[in-house]
Every structure is written in C-alpha cells, then in structure tokens.
Design a protein around this motif. Structure first.
Motif, mmCIF file in Angstrom:
data_model
loop_
_atom_site.group_PDB
_atom_site.id
_atom_site.type_symbol
_atom_site.label_atom_id
_atom_site.label_comp_id
_atom_site.label_asym_id
_atom_site.label_seq_id
_atom_site.Cartn_x
_atom_site.Cartn_y
_atom_site.Cartn_z
ATOM 1 N N GLU A 1 0.770 -1.240 -0.075
ATOM 2 C CA GLU A 1 -0.135 -0.155 0.057
ATOM 3 C C GLU A 1 0.969 1.106 0.040
ATOM 4 O O GLU A 1 2.132 1.235 0.585
ATOM 5 N N LYS B 1 0.610 13.998 -0.874
ATOM 6 C CA LYS B 1 -0.541 13.331 -0.654
ATOM 7 C C LYS B 1 -0.215 12.141 0.305
ATOM 8 O O LYS B 1 0.970 11.433 -0.144
ATOM 9 N N TYR B 2 -0.935 12.111 1.305
ATOM 10 C CA TYR B 2 -0.682 10.989 2.411
ATOM 11 C C TYR B 2 -1.851 9.803 2.266
ATOM 12 O O TYR B 2 -3.006 10.157 2.115
ATOM 13 N N ALA B 3 -1.596 8.657 2.783
ATOM 14 C CA ALA B 3 -2.595 7.605 2.796
ATOM 15 C C ALA B 3 -3.493 7.949 4.173
ATOM 16 O O ALA B 3 -2.922 8.573 5.083
ATOM 17 N N ASP B 4 -4.740 7.753 4.124
ATOM 18 C CA ASP B 4 -5.438 8.284 5.063
ATOM 19 C C ASP B 4 -5.024 7.677 6.524
ATOM 20 O O ASP B 4 -5.361 8.127 7.603
ATOM 21 N N PHE B 5 -4.443 6.569 6.486
ATOM 22 C CA PHE B 5 -4.201 5.669 7.884
ATOM 23 C C PHE B 5 -2.936 6.649 8.564
ATOM 24 O O PHE B 5 -2.545 6.499 9.546
ATOM 25 N N LYS C 1 -2.645 9.710 9.031
ATOM 26 C CA LYS C 1 -3.637 10.579 10.160
ATOM 27 C C LYS C 1 -2.547 11.639 10.779
ATOM 28 O O LYS C 1 -2.659 11.977 11.819
ATOM 29 N N ARG D 1 -0.464 6.359 -5.240
ATOM 30 C CA ARG D 1 -1.348 5.323 -6.044
ATOM 31 C C ARG D 1 -0.715 4.562 -6.943
ATOM 32 O O ARG D 1 -0.936 3.518 -7.343
#
Length: 126
Positions: free
Chosen positions: A46, A58-62, A64, A109
């Motif tokens: 991921e 951009k960061y992954a949602d996790f 946080k 992505r």
C-alpha cells in the motif's frame, strides 16, 4: 543507471519515531514523482505517501498526520519522518520512483513503479 537506497528502519516502541531516507541517483528529477510504499506480512502493498514532480504531497488516510514526506533536491534524498508509530505500522517500507509530470496523489497510488529500493524494515512493538 537509477539507484534507490533506503535506510533508517529499525525497531521502536509504540509512540516512537523513525526517519527513513532514500538516496536516489540517476533520476531526471524535474520529471520524476516519488513515494513510500509498505508491505506487511500477509497483506497487500500500500502507498504511504507520495510527492509529485512539482512537489505536491498526498498521504494515505491511515497516516493521520503522523508522517511527513520531504525531499532534499540538492542531495537527492527522499525522507519519511514517522512519529507516533503504531504496531500496525510494522512493515517493509520501500522507496519508489517513476518518470512523468504527476501529482502527489498519483504518486501515492502508484502500483508498478519503474524504480524500487531494496526496502527497510520497520517494527513497532506494543
């Protein structure tokens, strides 16, 4: 010849911090997007954070708000500062790059980047 060499992984307690580095060479930095990906045992790979060719992030949602991606364009090093680490962050972390004028969201992505590092292990104990 493109080379990506990661360093900075290790073992920490939950709540601790690590700073990953990726020394890059051979890239055309004006048209390259980069990112950090991770893969835990038994899980899919991921995206963690991406930085576009013009610097958008951009960061992954996790994430946080716990991680910060940055790039030193003079020394050609990509960083991932990871704070407040959680056991769920335990994984092999990979630096990746590909050519093109793309955004940080696109970099986040990327699934089959052209260039990969060898990975650095991050282990977070509870």
């Amino acid at each position: 010849q493109v080379q990506l060499v990661e360093s900075g992984g290790g073992s920490v307690q939950a709540g601790g911090s690590l700073r990953l580095s990726c020394a890059a060479s051979g890239l055309n930095y004006r048209s390259t997007y980069m990112g950090w990906l991770r893969q835990a045992p038994g899980k899919d790979r991921e995206g963690v954070a991406g930085i576009g060719s013009k610097g958008s992030i951009k960061y992954a949602d996790f994430v946080k708000g716990r991680f910060t991606i940055s790039k030193d364009n003079v020394k050609n090093v990509l960083f991932l500062q990871m704070d407040n680490l959680e056991p769920e962050d335990t994984a092999m972390y990979y630096c990746a790059a590909d050519g093109g004028y793309c955004s940080g969201a696109y970099a986040l992505r990327m699934t089959s980047p052209t260039y990969w590092g060898q990975g650095t292990q991050v282990t977070v104990a509870s």
